[in-house]
Scaffold this motif. Structure first.
Motif, PDB file in Angstrom:
ATOM      1  N   TRP B  46       0.840  -1.202   0.000  1.00 27.51           N
ATOM      2  CA  TRP B  46       0.000   0.000   0.000  1.00 27.51           C
ATOM      3  C   TRP B  46       0.871   1.247   0.000  1.00 27.51           C
ATOM      4  O   TRP B  46       0.603   2.226  -0.707  1.00 27.51           O
ATOM      5  CB  TRP B  46      -0.908  -0.026   1.238  1.00 27.51           C
ATOM      6  CG  TRP B  46      -2.043   0.952   1.194  1.00 27.51           C
ATOM      7  CD1 TRP B  46      -2.190   2.062   1.953  1.00 27.51           C
ATOM      8  CD2 TRP B  46      -3.190   0.897   0.360  1.00 27.51           C
ATOM      9  NE1 TRP B  46      -3.360   2.717   1.626  1.00 27.51           N
ATOM     10  CE2 TRP B  46      -3.996   2.003   0.639  1.00 27.51           C
ATOM     11  CE3 TRP B  46      -3.628   0.000  -0.628  1.00 27.51           C
ATOM     12  CZ2 TRP B  46      -5.194   2.253   0.007  1.00 27.51           C
ATOM     13  CZ3 TRP B  46      -4.828   0.261  -1.263  1.00 27.51           C
ATOM     14  CH2 TRP B  46      -5.600   1.378  -0.956  1.00 27.51           C
ATOM     15  N   ALA B  48       3.838   1.475  -1.222  1.00 28.15           N
ATOM     16  CA  ALA B  48       4.434   1.590  -2.562  1.00 28.15           C
ATOM     17  C   ALA B  48       3.440   2.213  -3.534  1.00 28.15           C
ATOM     18  O   ALA B  48       3.812   3.033  -4.389  1.00 28.15           O
ATOM     19  CB  ALA B  48       4.882   0.211  -3.049  1.00 28.15           C
ATOM     20  N   ALA B  49       2.181   1.823  -3.426  1.00 26.66           N
ATOM     21  CA  ALA B  49       1.146   2.386  -4.312  1.00 26.66           C
ATOM     22  C   ALA B  49       1.001   3.884  -4.065  1.00 26.66           C
ATOM     23  O   ALA B  49       0.832   4.670  -5.009  1.00 26.66           O
ATOM     24  CB  ALA B  49      -0.180   1.669  -4.086  1.00 26.66           C
ATOM     25  N   VAL B  50       1.091   4.286  -2.811  1.00 20.48           N
ATOM     26  CA  VAL B  50       0.983   5.714  -2.492  1.00 20.48           C
ATOM     27  C   VAL B  50       2.132   6.489  -3.124  1.00 20.48           C
ATOM     28  O   VAL B  50       1.940   7.572  -3.677  1.00 20.48           O
ATOM     29  CB  VAL B  50       0.965   5.909  -0.953  1.00 20.48           C
ATOM     30  CG1 VAL B  50       1.176   7.381  -0.600  1.00 20.48           C
ATOM     31  CG2 VAL B  50      -0.351   5.411  -0.367  1.00 20.48           C
ATOM     32  N   VAL B  52       3.746   5.672  -5.835  1.00 22.99           N
ATOM     33  CA  VAL B  52       3.498   5.718  -7.285  1.00 22.99           C
ATOM     34  C   VAL B  52       2.469   6.802  -7.600  1.00 22.99           C
ATOM     35  O   VAL B  52       2.624   7.571  -8.568  1.00 22.99           O
ATOM     36  CB  VAL B  52       3.013   4.338  -7.784  1.00 22.99           C
ATOM     37  CG1 VAL B  52       2.457   4.445  -9.198  1.00 22.99           C
ATOM     38  CG2 VAL B  52       4.149   3.332  -7.736  1.00 22.99           C
TER      39      VAL B  52
END
Lengths: 188, 240
Positions: B46, B48-50, B52
């Motif tokens: 999560w 990492a997604a933030v 990105v």
């Protein structure tokens, strides 16, 4: 809000054409960009931008000069876009109509990421989309967004958090997020 | 949000912290966050997604409007402004015309109590609903003055002035040494007009005939209005 804004509005109310042009130049970019993000169609965005400006000038007398002008204007734009979306949904040619590209390609190799984010944002429901765009693209604080949309600040925060969650989940599903390795002791 | 060093962060707290990060709010719980991320693969993904998303938002281009849009909008707005201004002026002129027509109707002499009325109001027309005495009846019978009397007197003054201004030019057609005609002596014209001015009498009769429906309706409308006005000594709270 500022004295300069209030003076500009007064000149516009008197029909001062240079003042009208100045107001258009100041806000047309924001309004058009917001409309394009919400409507995904340039032609619609131009039409709605014109409608938004007409509504702004017809209701300019009701603007509270103690409050900033931009959130008030963006609130009108969001409402007009939402009305347009409802009307457009009733038209049978909507499917092909929406296939017109509305995105602007990024200038570098991250175009795929930009397209994915634009697509993810485009799938948000209208209230989430408007809050996401106003916050992340137009840098509006929670309080101004709440005033523009006539909602409590708590509601705006909830909408924005849910919007981010949906966008993040889509990025994960689309493989835009590499599975991260656990942090090493040195990194900790 | 602050954490003690020996307090473990939950996944919910981790997500809240990441939301704050997206809000642009820096938080002093970085060390605790990193400890949680080291132990939780879901939150690690999560996070990492933030990151990105943050990068993508920085790259997101702002759509540019067409070059000619500003000029088109300005022209459209100015046209709308001029159209609305013309409409407002027309509406004001229309309201002034309606007001002057109303005064002309009233100037036919109905509101003056002593005027000779060639079309007398039938008795039942002066009877008010619910049995209350008509204010006009009250005036004629010398009852105590009420608010409607002040209104009637004011309108009477206006109509008399307008009528005088209208009649004055006609005096030139009348014989000399003739007293100024008044509203109270409507038959004066019939008795003293020079035969050469007979068309004036015919014009008056024609105008009176044409105004008959309007004066009758106006008379009843004003009567209803005056009846509904509270008397001067009424209780302001209850209106009685």
């Amino acid at each position: 809000m500022s004295a300069e804004e209030a003076a500009l509005v007064k000149r516009c109310l008197r029909g001062d054409e240079p003042a009208v042009r100045l107001l258009v130049d100041r806000f047309q970019g924001d309004i058009f960009g917001l409309c394009l993000r919400m409507l995904h169609n340039r032609h619609d965005a131009e039409d709605v931008t014109q409608e938004v400006f007409l509504r702004i000038f017809r209701s300019l007398r009701r603007w509270d000069s103690t409050r900033p002008l931009k959130p008030w204007i963006l609130g009108i734009a969001v409402n007009r876009c939402r009305t347009w979306m409802v009307q457009r949904a009733r038209r049978p040619e909507t499917v092909d109509y929406l296939h017109e590209t509305a995105t602007t390609p990024a200038a570098d190799d991250s175009s795929e990421l930009v397209r994915e984010i634009q697509a993810a944002v485009g799938e948000l429901r209208p209230e989430y989309l408007s809050v996401f765009v106003l916050f992340h693209e137009y840098g509006q604080p929670y309080e101004d967004i709440a005033a523009a949309l006539d909602r409590p600040v708590g509601t705006i925060k909830t909408w924005l958090h849910r919007a981010r969650q949906e966008v993040l989940e889509r990025l994960q599903r689309r493989g835009m997020v590499a599975s991260p390795e656990p942090l090493t002791e040195d990194e900790l | 949000m602050s954490y003690e060093r020996d307090e473990a962060m939950t996944c919910s707290e981790c997500h809240d912290l990441l939301q704050s990060q997206l809000d642009g709010v820096s938080d002093g719980a970085r060390a605790v966050l990193d400890e949680h991320l080291a132990e939780c693969p879901q939150c690690r993904e999560w996070h990492a997604a933030v990151r990105v998303l943050e990068e993508g938002l920085r790259l997101l281009p702002r759509p540019a409007p067409p070059a000619e849009l500003a000029e088109h909008l300005t022209g459209r707005l100015m046209a709308d402004f001029r159209s609305r201004r013309r409409w407002r002026m027309s509406a004001a002129a229309g309201a002034a015309l309606a007001a002057s027509m109303l005064l002309a109707v009233l100037a036919s002499g109905w509101l003056k109590p002593n005027a000779v009325d060639p079309w007398p109001v039938t008795p039942d027309a002066n009877q008010s609903i619910a049995g209350k005495p008509s204010p006009i009846e009250g005036i004629r019978e010398g009852q105590p003055p009420t608010l409607p009397l002040a209104v009637a007197q004011a309108v009477e003054g206006i109509t008399e002035r307008i009528t005088t201004e209208a009649v004055t030019p006609a005096r030139e057609l009348l014989p000399e040494a003739l007293p100024m005609p008044t509203l109270g002596s409507a038959r004066l014209f019939d008795e003293t007009l020079d035969p050469a001015a007979a068309p004036l009498r015919e014009a008056r009769q024609g105008m009176s005939a044409g105004l008959e429906p309007m004066t009758t309706s106006a008379r009843r409308a004003v009567e209803l209005l005056l009846r509904d006005l509270p008397p001067m000594d009424a209780d302001p709270k209850t209106g009685t």
